[in-house]
Design a protein around this motif. Structure first.
Motif, PDB file in Angstrom:
ATOM      1  N   ILE A  27       0.862  -1.174   0.000  1.00 46.61           N
ATOM      2  CA  ILE A  27       0.000   0.000   0.000  1.00 46.61           C
ATOM      3  C   ILE A  27       0.903   1.230   0.000  1.00 46.61           C
ATOM      4  O   ILE A  27       1.816   1.330   0.807  1.00 46.61           O
ATOM      5  CB  ILE A  27      -0.922   0.027   1.236  1.00 46.61           C
ATOM      6  N   GLY A  28       0.630   2.141  -0.922  1.00 46.38           N
ATOM      7  CA  GLY A  28       1.382   3.395  -0.990  1.00 46.38           C
ATOM      8  C   GLY A  28       0.432   4.565  -0.872  1.00 46.38           C
ATOM      9  O   GLY A  28      -0.784   4.402  -0.910  1.00 46.38           O
ATOM     10  N   HIS A  29       0.989   5.732  -0.721  1.00 46.33           N
ATOM     11  CA  HIS A  29       0.143   6.933  -0.664  1.00 46.33           C
ATOM     12  C   HIS A  29       0.777   8.046  -1.476  1.00 46.33           C
ATOM     13  O   HIS A  29       1.976   8.021  -1.770  1.00 46.33           O
ATOM     14  CB  HIS A  29      -0.099   7.382   0.783  1.00 46.33           C
ATOM     15  N   ILE A  30      -0.055   8.983  -1.860  1.00 46.85           N
ATOM     16  CA  ILE A  30       0.400  10.100  -2.685  1.00 46.85           C
ATOM     17  C   ILE A  30      -0.509  11.303  -2.420  1.00 46.85           C
ATOM     18  O   ILE A  30      -1.668  11.138  -2.079  1.00 46.85           O
ATOM     19  CB  ILE A  30       0.371   9.730  -4.188  1.00 46.85           C
ATOM     20  N   ASN A  31       0.040  12.474  -2.584  1.00 42.25           N
ATOM     21  CA  ASN A  31      -0.763  13.696  -2.558  1.00 42.25           C
ATOM     22  C   ASN A  31      -0.967  14.077  -4.024  1.00 42.25           C
ATOM     23  O   ASN A  31      -0.163  14.788  -4.620  1.00 42.25           O
ATOM     24  CB  ASN A  31      -0.049  14.809  -1.788  1.00 42.25           C
ATOM     25  N   ALA A  32      -2.060  13.586  -4.605  1.00 41.66           N
ATOM     26  CA  ALA A  32      -2.305  13.762  -6.036  1.00 41.66           C
ATOM     27  C   ALA A  32      -2.520  15.229  -6.401  1.00 41.66           C
ATOM     28  O   ALA A  32      -2.130  15.656  -7.486  1.00 41.66           O
ATOM     29  CB  ALA A  32      -3.495  12.917  -6.480  1.00 41.66           C
ATOM     30  N   ASP A  33      -3.123  16.001  -5.509  1.00 40.74           N
ATOM     31  CA  ASP A  33      -3.325  17.428  -5.788  1.00 40.74           C
ATOM     32  C   ASP A  33      -1.985  18.138  -5.962  1.00 40.74           C
ATOM     33  O   ASP A  33      -1.822  18.958  -6.859  1.00 40.74           O
ATOM     34  CB  ASP A  33      -4.110  18.118  -4.664  1.00 40.74           C
ATOM     35  N   GLU A  34      -1.044  17.818  -5.106  1.00 41.97           N
ATOM     36  CA  GLU A  34       0.274  18.453  -5.196  1.00 41.97           C
ATOM     37  C   GLU A  34       0.962  18.080  -6.511  1.00 41.97           C
ATOM     38  O   GLU A  34       1.502  18.948  -7.197  1.00 41.97           O
ATOM     39  CB  GLU A  34       1.143  18.036  -4.013  1.00 41.97           C
ATOM     40  N   ILE A  35       0.914  16.808  -6.850  1.00 42.06           N
ATOM     41  CA  ILE A  35       1.514  16.352  -8.109  1.00 42.06           C
ATOM     42  C   ILE A  35       0.856  17.071  -9.276  1.00 42.06           C
ATOM     43  O   ILE A  35       1.516  17.570 -10.183  1.00 42.06           O
ATOM     44  CB  ILE A  35       1.366  14.819  -8.269  1.00 42.06           C
ATOM     45  N   PHE A  36      -0.471  17.139  -9.250  1.00 40.22           N
ATOM     46  CA  PHE A  36      -1.254  17.808 -10.293  1.00 40.22           C
ATOM     47  C   PHE A  36      -0.794  19.253 -10.460  1.00 40.22           C
ATOM     48  O   PHE A  36      -0.570  19.733 -11.570  1.00 40.22           O
ATOM     49  CB  PHE A  36      -2.736  17.738  -9.891  1.00 40.22           C
ATOM     50  N   GLN A  37      -0.609  19.959  -9.338  1.00 40.24           N
ATOM     51  CA  GLN A  37      -0.220  21.368  -9.377  1.00 40.24           C
ATOM     52  C   GLN A  37       1.244  21.569  -9.757  1.00 40.24           C
ATOM     53  O   GLN A  37       1.645  22.680 -10.118  1.00 40.24           O
ATOM     54  CB  GLN A  37      -0.509  22.038  -8.037  1.00 40.24           C
ATOM     55  N   LEU A  38       2.030  20.518  -9.684  1.00 38.05           N
ATOM     56  CA  LEU A  38       3.447  20.609 -10.044  1.00 38.05           C
ATOM     57  C   LEU A  38       3.699  20.405 -11.530  1.00 38.05           C
ATOM     58  O   LEU A  38       4.789  20.707 -12.017  1.00 38.05           O
ATOM     59  CB  LEU A  38       4.259  19.584  -9.247  1.00 38.05           C
ATOM     60  N   THR A  39       2.716  19.919 -12.258  1.00 37.17           N
ATOM     61  CA  THR A  39       2.932  19.673 -13.686  1.00 37.17           C
ATOM     62  C   THR A  39       3.096  20.994 -14.434  1.00 37.17           C
ATOM     63  O   THR A  39       2.456  21.988 -14.092  1.00 37.17           O
ATOM     64  CB  THR A  39       1.753  18.884 -14.306  1.00 37.17           C
ATOM     65  N   PRO A  40       3.955  21.011 -15.452  1.00 39.11           N
ATOM     66  CA  PRO A  40       4.113  22.237 -16.246  1.00 39.11           C
ATOM     67  C   PRO A  40       2.817  22.628 -16.948  1.00 39.11           C
ATOM     68  O   PRO A  40       2.514  23.804 -17.102  1.00 39.11           O
ATOM     69  CB  PRO A  40       5.191  21.883 -17.277  1.00 39.11           C
ATOM     70  N   GLU A  41       2.028  21.626 -17.314  1.00 40.84           N
ATOM     71  CA  GLU A  41       0.751  21.914 -17.972  1.00 40.84           C
ATOM     72  C   GLU A  41      -0.198  22.662 -17.040  1.00 40.84           C
ATOM     73  O   GLU A  41      -0.975  23.505 -17.486  1.00 40.84           O
ATOM     74  CB  GLU A  41       0.067  20.606 -18.440  1.00 40.84           C
ATOM     75  N   PHE A  42      -0.136  22.340 -15.740  1.00 37.41           N
ATOM     76  CA  PHE A  42      -1.010  23.024 -14.790  1.00 37.41           C
ATOM     77  C   PHE A  42      -0.642  24.504 -14.705  1.00 37.41           C
ATOM     78  O   PHE A  42      -1.514  25.359 -14.672  1.00 37.41           O
ATOM     79  CB  PHE A  42      -0.941  22.391 -13.390  1.00 37.41           C
ATOM     80  N   LYS A  43       0.657  24.795 -14.684  1.00 36.71           N
ATOM     81  CA  LYS A  43       1.072  26.202 -14.617  1.00 36.71           C
ATOM     82  C   LYS A  43       0.547  26.963 -15.833  1.00 36.71           C
ATOM     83  O   LYS A  43       0.001  28.057 -15.703  1.00 36.71           O
ATOM     84  CB  LYS A  43       2.589  26.320 -14.532  1.00 36.71           C
ATOM     85  N   THR A  44       0.676  26.369 -17.010  1.00 40.13           N
ATOM     86  CA  THR A  44       0.183  27.000 -18.233  1.00 40.13           C
ATOM     87  C   THR A  44      -1.332  27.176 -18.176  1.00 40.13           C
ATOM     88  O   THR A  44      -1.854  28.256 -18.471  1.00 40.13           O
ATOM     89  CB  THR A  44       0.565  26.145 -19.465  1.00 40.13           C
ATOM     90  N   ALA A  45      -2.035  26.120 -17.776  1.00 40.76           N
ATOM     91  CA  ALA A  45      -3.498  26.181 -17.687  1.00 40.76           C
ATOM     92  C   ALA A  45      -3.914  27.213 -16.642  1.00 40.76           C
ATOM     93  O   ALA A  45      -4.860  27.984 -16.861  1.00 40.76           O
ATOM     94  CB  ALA A  45      -4.061  24.805 -17.331  1.00 40.76           C
ATOM     95  N   ASN A  46      -3.214  27.235 -15.535  1.00 42.23           N
ATOM     96  CA  ASN A  46      -3.525  28.175 -14.460  1.00 42.23           C
ATOM     97  C   ASN A  46      -3.348  29.620 -14.934  1.00 42.23           C
ATOM     98  O   ASN A  46      -4.173  30.490 -14.631  1.00 42.23           O
ATOM     99  CB  ASN A  46      -2.626  27.883 -13.253  1.00 42.23           C
ATOM    100  N   ASP A  47      -2.289  29.861 -15.695  1.00 41.28           N
ATOM    101  CA  ASP A  47      -2.063  31.208 -16.242  1.00 41.28           C
ATOM    102  C   ASP A  47      -3.194  31.600 -17.198  1.00 41.28           C
ATOM    103  O   ASP A  47      -3.675  32.733 -17.173  1.00 41.28           O
ATOM    104  CB  ASP A  47      -0.711  31.282 -16.965  1.00 41.28           C
TER     105      ASP A  47
END
Length: 190
Positions: A27-47
């Protein structure tokens, strides 16, 4: 008696087999929101979302300014009203009242359309990123032999002890720098 013994023995074998299988699941865990916000595509979309939001806000501010100007004009006319100009001022006030009502309706419509536009754009830009992140999480989980990956950002996991955080592996899979910091969303997720 023999069948009872066989049943008990078979039950014990099945029980121990299930326990052994359960003990081997990772069993593993992840903070998917953080990963999502770290993607370069998210920065572009956010802008892009921030720019669209600012454009819509400026449009509405212009309409509010027009409304306030008309309202000030109506207040000044009302203050200058006297018995001598009563009929003329009342007619002008009626016209201004209708104009104010029209502007208010336009403002409400522009707000509604702006909200819809922002929602559509947000889905258009963020859904492909979400799919990409989920695909990377699934790939890392499969490569590392995990049975479960728990998302600590969704609020559904109240407590976790141990487990392995695969965030860095997913970052690596997505080509995100280990020391990258998440971007704050321009428009909060719904």
């Amino acid at each position: 008696m023999k069948s009872l013994f066989r049943s008990l023995a078979l039950g014990a074998v099945v029980f121990l087999g299930v326990q052994n299988v359960n003990a081997q699941q990772k069993i593993g865990h992840i903070n998917a929101d953080e990963i999502f916000q770290l993607t370069p595509e998210f920065k572009t979309a956010n802008d892009q979302l921030r720019t669209l939001n600012e454009t819509k806000t400026q449009e509405l501010q212009g309409m509010y300014a027009e409304f306030q100007k008309k309202q000030t004009e109506a207040n000044e006319k009302y203050r200058s009203r006297s018995e001598a100009n009563k009929e003329t001022i009342d007619a002008e006030l009626q016209v201004l009242g209708q104009e104010l009502q029209n502007i208010e309706q336009r403002i409400q419509e522009v707000q509604r359309v702006a909200q819809e536009d922002l929602g559509k754009k947000q889905q258009e830009l963020l859904n492909p990123i979400q799919t990409k992140v989920i695909t990377a999480i699934n790939a890392v989980a499969k490569e590392k032999g995990y049975a479960y990956i728990l998302d600590t950002s969704s609020g559904s996991v109240i407590y976790f002890q141990g487990g392995e955080d695969i965030s860095m592996d997913v970052r690596s899979k997505l080509g995100i720098s280990p020391d990258a910091q998440p971007v704050t969303p321009a428009v909060p997720a719904e």
